[in-house]
Motif scaffolding. Structure first.
Motif, PDB file in Angstrom:
ATOM      1  N   ARG A 125       0.998  -1.227  -0.165  1.00  0.00           N
ATOM      2  CA  ARG A 125      -0.168   0.084   0.213  1.00  0.00           C
ATOM      3  C   ARG A 125       0.775   1.396  -0.178  1.00  0.00           C
ATOM      4  O   ARG A 125       0.585   2.504  -0.480  1.00  0.00           O
ATOM      5  N   THR A 126       1.771   1.405   0.069  1.00  0.00           N
ATOM      6  CA  THR A 126       2.548   2.043   0.353  1.00  0.00           C
ATOM      7  C   THR A 126       3.890   2.863  -1.109  1.00  0.00           C
ATOM      8  O   THR A 126       4.350   3.533  -1.213  1.00  0.00           O
ATOM      9  N   LYS A 127       4.009   1.572  -1.689  1.00  0.00           N
ATOM     10  CA  LYS A 127       4.693   1.519  -2.529  1.00  0.00           C
ATOM     11  C   LYS A 127       4.038   0.991  -4.345  1.00  0.00           C
ATOM     12  O   LYS A 127       4.600   1.444  -5.064  1.00  0.00           O
ATOM     13  N   ALA A 128       3.206   0.324  -3.935  1.00  0.00           N
ATOM     14  CA  ALA A 128       2.347  -0.311  -5.557  1.00  0.00           C
ATOM     15  C   ALA A 128       1.109   0.964  -5.481  1.00  0.00           C
ATOM     16  O   ALA A 128       0.451   0.994  -4.668  1.00  0.00           O
ATOM     17  N   VAL A 129       0.591   1.567  -6.924  1.00  0.00           N
ATOM     18  CA  VAL A 129      -0.181   2.720  -6.765  1.00  0.00           C
ATOM     19  C   VAL A 129      -1.453   1.664  -6.247  1.00  0.00           C
ATOM     20  O   VAL A 129      -2.651   2.088  -5.484  1.00  0.00           O
ATOM     21  N   TYR A 130      -1.717   0.121  -6.575  1.00  0.00           N
ATOM     22  CA  TYR A 130      -3.064  -0.148  -6.602  1.00  0.00           C
ATOM     23  C   TYR A 130      -3.205  -0.664  -5.362  1.00  0.00           C
ATOM     24  O   TYR A 130      -4.237  -0.873  -4.587  1.00  0.00           O
ATOM     25  N   GLY A 131      -2.184  -0.700  -4.638  1.00  0.00           N
ATOM     26  CA  GLY A 131      -1.955  -1.306  -3.315  1.00  0.00           C
ATOM     27  C   GLY A 131      -2.893   0.008  -2.010  1.00  0.00           C
ATOM     28  O   GLY A 131      -3.634  -0.612  -1.316  1.00  0.00           O
ATOM     29  N   ASN A 132      -2.396   1.229  -2.539  1.00  0.00           N
ATOM     30  CA  ASN A 132      -2.864   2.449  -1.934  1.00  0.00           C
ATOM     31  C   ASN A 132      -4.158   2.186  -2.411  1.00  0.00           C
ATOM     32  O   ASN A 132      -4.841   3.183  -1.623  1.00  0.00           O
ATOM     33  N   ALA A 133      -4.664   1.928  -3.396  1.00  0.00           N
ATOM     34  CA  ALA A 133      -6.039   2.363  -4.133  1.00  0.00           C
ATOM     35  C   ALA A 133      -6.711   1.474  -3.249  1.00  0.00           C
ATOM     36  O   ALA A 133      -8.275   1.644  -3.006  1.00  0.00           O
ATOM     37  N   ALA A 134      -6.306  -0.060  -3.338  1.00  0.00           N
ATOM     38  CA  ALA A 134      -7.237  -0.730  -2.444  1.00  0.00           C
ATOM     39  C   ALA A 134      -7.372  -0.442  -0.946  1.00  0.00           C
ATOM     40  O   ALA A 134      -8.049  -0.526  -0.235  1.00  0.00           O
ATOM     41  N   ALA A 135      -6.376  -0.488  -0.321  1.00  0.00           N
ATOM     42  CA  ALA A 135      -6.384   0.311   1.007  1.00  0.00           C
ATOM     43  C   ALA A 135      -7.315   1.003   1.511  1.00  0.00           C
ATOM     44  O   ALA A 135      -7.963   1.640   2.204  1.00  0.00           O
TER      45      ALA A 135
ATOM     46  N   CYS B 228     -10.174   2.370  -0.494  1.00  0.00           N
ATOM     47  CA  CYS B 228     -10.967   1.542  -0.499  1.00  0.00           C
ATOM     48  C   CYS B 228     -12.339   0.785   0.303  1.00  0.00           C
ATOM     49  O   CYS B 228     -13.118   0.990   1.080  1.00  0.00           O
ATOM     50  N   LEU B 229     -10.419   0.151   0.552  1.00  0.00           N
ATOM     51  CA  LEU B 229     -11.506  -0.856   1.962  1.00  0.00           C
ATOM     52  C   LEU B 229     -11.440  -0.282   3.555  1.00  0.00           C
ATOM     53  O   LEU B 229     -12.948  -0.211   4.054  1.00  0.00           O
ATOM     54  N   GLU B 230     -11.458   0.272   3.788  1.00  0.00           N
ATOM     55  CA  GLU B 230     -11.210   1.710   4.454  1.00  0.00           C
ATOM     56  C   GLU B 230     -12.167   3.042   5.022  1.00  0.00           C
ATOM     57  O   GLU B 230     -13.822   2.739   5.128  1.00  0.00           O
ATOM     58  N   ARG B 231     -12.343   3.337   2.949  1.00  0.00           N
ATOM     59  CA  ARG B 231     -13.622   4.255   3.239  1.00  0.00           C
ATOM     60  C   ARG B 231     -15.134   3.079   2.530  1.00  0.00           C
ATOM     61  O   ARG B 231     -16.238   3.863   2.683  1.00  0.00           O
ATOM     62  N   MET B 232     -14.900   1.811   2.594  1.00  0.00           N
ATOM     63  CA  MET B 232     -16.307   1.217   2.438  1.00  0.00           C
ATOM     64  C   MET B 232     -15.928   0.655   4.166  1.00  0.00           C
ATOM     65  O   MET B 232     -17.618  -0.288   4.357  1.00  0.00           O
ATOM     66  N   GLY B 233     -15.246   0.503   5.143  1.00  0.00           N
ATOM     67  CA  GLY B 233     -15.844  -0.026   6.317  1.00  0.00           C
ATOM     68  C   GLY B 233     -15.189  -1.074   6.237  1.00  0.00           C
ATOM     69  O   GLY B 233     -15.869  -1.967   7.005  1.00  0.00           O
ATOM     70  N   LEU B 234     -14.470  -1.979   5.937  1.00  0.00           N
ATOM     71  CA  LEU B 234     -13.977  -3.031   5.910  1.00  0.00           C
ATOM     72  C   LEU B 234     -12.486  -3.103   5.808  1.00  0.00           C
ATOM     73  O   LEU B 234     -12.064  -4.305   6.265  1.00  0.00           O
ATOM     74  N   ALA B 235     -11.935  -1.857   6.481  1.00  0.00           N
ATOM     75  CA  ALA B 235     -10.006  -2.423   6.872  1.00  0.00           C
ATOM     76  C   ALA B 235     -10.065  -2.837   8.177  1.00  0.00           C
ATOM     77  O   ALA B 235      -9.733  -3.459   8.352  1.00  0.00           O
ATOM     78  N   GLN B 236     -11.120  -2.507   9.097  1.00  0.00           N
ATOM     79  CA  GLN B 236     -10.723  -3.179  10.268  1.00  0.00           C
ATOM     80  C   GLN B 236     -11.247  -4.384  10.677  1.00  0.00           C
ATOM     81  O   GLN B 236     -10.625  -5.933  10.945  1.00  0.00           O
ATOM     82  N   PRO B 237     -12.583  -4.916   9.909  1.00  0.00           N
ATOM     83  CA  PRO B 237     -12.583  -6.078  10.006  1.00  0.00           C
ATOM     84  C   PRO B 237     -12.252  -7.449   8.763  1.00  0.00           C
ATOM     85  O   PRO B 237     -12.338  -8.266   9.659  1.00  0.00           O
ATOM     86  N   LEU B 238     -12.088  -6.502   7.992  1.00  0.00           N
ATOM     87  CA  LEU B 238     -10.521  -7.993   7.262  1.00  0.00           C
ATOM     88  C   LEU B 238      -9.161  -7.549   7.942  1.00  0.00           C
ATOM     89  O   LEU B 238      -8.141  -8.078   7.091  1.00  0.00           O
TER      90      LEU B 238
ATOM     91  N   PRO C  94     -15.595   0.201  -6.968  1.00  0.00           N
ATOM     92  CA  PRO C  94     -16.752   1.709  -6.985  1.00  0.00           C
ATOM     93  C   PRO C  94     -15.826   2.587  -7.096  1.00  0.00           C
ATOM     94  O   PRO C  94     -14.502   2.409  -6.432  1.00  0.00           O
ATOM     95  N   GLN C  95     -15.865   3.142  -8.072  1.00  0.00           N
ATOM     96  CA  GLN C  95     -14.890   4.534  -8.574  1.00  0.00           C
ATOM     97  C   GLN C  95     -14.166   5.803  -7.732  1.00  0.00           C
ATOM     98  O   GLN C  95     -13.476   6.542  -7.297  1.00  0.00           O
ATOM     99  N   ASP C  96     -15.597   5.729  -6.548  1.00  0.00           N
ATOM    100  CA  ASP C  96     -15.542   7.025  -5.533  1.00  0.00           C
ATOM    101  C   ASP C  96     -15.135   6.361  -4.604  1.00  0.00           C
ATOM    102  O   ASP C  96     -14.692   7.470  -3.382  1.00  0.00           O
ATOM    103  N   CYS C  97     -14.382   4.899  -4.131  1.00  0.00           N
ATOM    104  CA  CYS C  97     -13.931   4.797  -2.977  1.00  0.00           C
ATOM    105  C   CYS C  97     -12.252   4.861  -3.404  1.00  0.00           C
ATOM    106  O   CYS C  97     -11.674   4.804  -1.951  1.00  0.00           O
ATOM    107  N   TYR C  98     -11.276   5.515  -4.302  1.00  0.00           N
ATOM    108  CA  TYR C  98     -10.339   5.756  -3.709  1.00  0.00           C
ATOM    109  C   TYR C  98     -10.196   6.549  -5.593  1.00  0.00           C
ATOM    110  O   TYR C  98     -10.834   6.980  -5.734  1.00  0.00           O
ATOM    111  N   ALA C  99      -8.873   7.548  -4.848  1.00  0.00           N
ATOM    112  CA  ALA C  99      -8.819   7.893  -5.628  1.00  0.00           C
ATOM    113  C   ALA C  99      -8.264   7.905  -7.076  1.00  0.00           C
ATOM    114  O   ALA C  99      -7.754   6.861  -7.598  1.00  0.00           O
ATOM    115  N   PRO C 100      -9.033   8.963  -8.499  1.00  0.00           N
ATOM    116  CA  PRO C 100      -8.455   8.368  -9.559  1.00  0.00           C
ATOM    117  C   PRO C 100      -7.068   7.982  -9.354  1.00  0.00           C
ATOM    118  O   PRO C 100      -6.171   8.854  -9.423  1.00  0.00           O
ATOM    119  N   ILE C 101      -6.798   7.269 -11.173  1.00  0.00           N
ATOM    120  CA  ILE C 101      -5.590   6.803 -11.122  1.00  0.00           C
ATOM    121  C   ILE C 101      -5.226   6.678 -12.155  1.00  0.00           C
ATOM    122  O   ILE C 101      -5.997   6.473 -13.575  1.00  0.00           O
TER     123      ILE C 101
END
Length: 238
Positions: free
Chosen positions: A126-136, A138-148, A194-201
């Motif tokens: 998540r700190t070195k790859a574009v899509y890792g940052n996007a995935a992290a 997205c999970l945070e914005r969707m409320g999935l980071a803590q459960p997963l 969802p494209q609104d759960c991460y910054a545009p790439i």
């Protein structure tokens, strides 16, 4: 003897000239397939030798700083700009975050990751790859980071996530659309995040300061603006 010496010198000069005309590019590993196709098509159409190295964006930055022969960087502009290496940027396309399930797994939304059948979920660093940052993000914005959080597995790059999904070492993984297309037939269902759960790439080519004045770099930048290059990128989901 003199003739052989002259022939050897000519061969050396030709080889040196060919090397001088070689274009060196560094790119994010998640774009390996389209970049290699672009370079192959460019070489065939122009006769100019083109080579690329790949890695996560931190590795790409290190390569660019250590190798003055690298003229262009390809990756997400949000990662390229903070490097402070490029004098300008050329837009190539838009990236899409995709969740791909392992073979035999069905999924219709990211919320299904809460289900117990998804025991291991891979994402790029998540700190070195574009899509890792996007995935992290997205999970945070969707409320999935803590459960997963106990089920997430970070690896270095998008292709590594794809390999883990294809071999069944994880139940699902976050990749880009390019990798998702390449996994067809070797993985299960996929769903666009969802494209609104991460910054545009924004996939861009960064023209490195003082390194892209040569004919090879100029020719490649012209090629990237052509319909032929656009068709390659579209085939790879951009």
């Amino acid at each position: 003897m003199l003739q052989r010496c002259l022939l050897a010198c000519m061969a050396f000069l030709l080889a040196a000239n060919a090397w001088a005309d070689t274009l060196l590019v560094a790119a994010g590993a998640g774009y390996r397939r389209p970049v290699m196709q672009l370079l192959e098509d460019f070489t065939q159409s122009s006769g100019i030798r083109a080579e690329a190295s790949f890695g996560n964006m931190k590795q790409v930055e290190t390569q660019a700083r250590q190798n003055p022969g690298i003229a262009l960087l390809i990756g997400d502009r949000a990662f390229l700009e903070p490097m402070g290496l490029a004098e300008r940027y050329q837009y190539l396309g838009t990236g899409q975050l995709v969740l791909v399930a392992a073979r035999g797994q069905a999924i219709a939304s990211l919320d299904e990751l809460r289900e117990s059948r998804f025991k291991r979920i891979a994402l790029p660093d998540r700190t070195k790859a574009v899509y890792g940052n996007a995935a992290a993000t997205c999970l945070e914005r969707m409320g999935l980071a803590q459960p997963l959080q106990d089920r997430l597995l970070e690896v270095a790059t998008v292709p590594q996530v794809g390999a883990y999904v294809a071999t069944g070492e994880v139940d699902a993984g976050f990749v880009n659309r390019t990798e998702a297309l390449a996994l067809r037939g070797r993985a299960g269902a996929s769903v666009d995040a969802p494209q609104d759960c991460y910054a545009p790439i924004e996939l861009s080519v960064g023209v490195l300061q003082g390194r892209a004045d040569g004919a090879a770099a100029r020719a490649f930048l012209d090629y990237l603006a052509s319909p032929a290059a656009r068709r390659v990128l579209e085939r790879h989901g951009m």
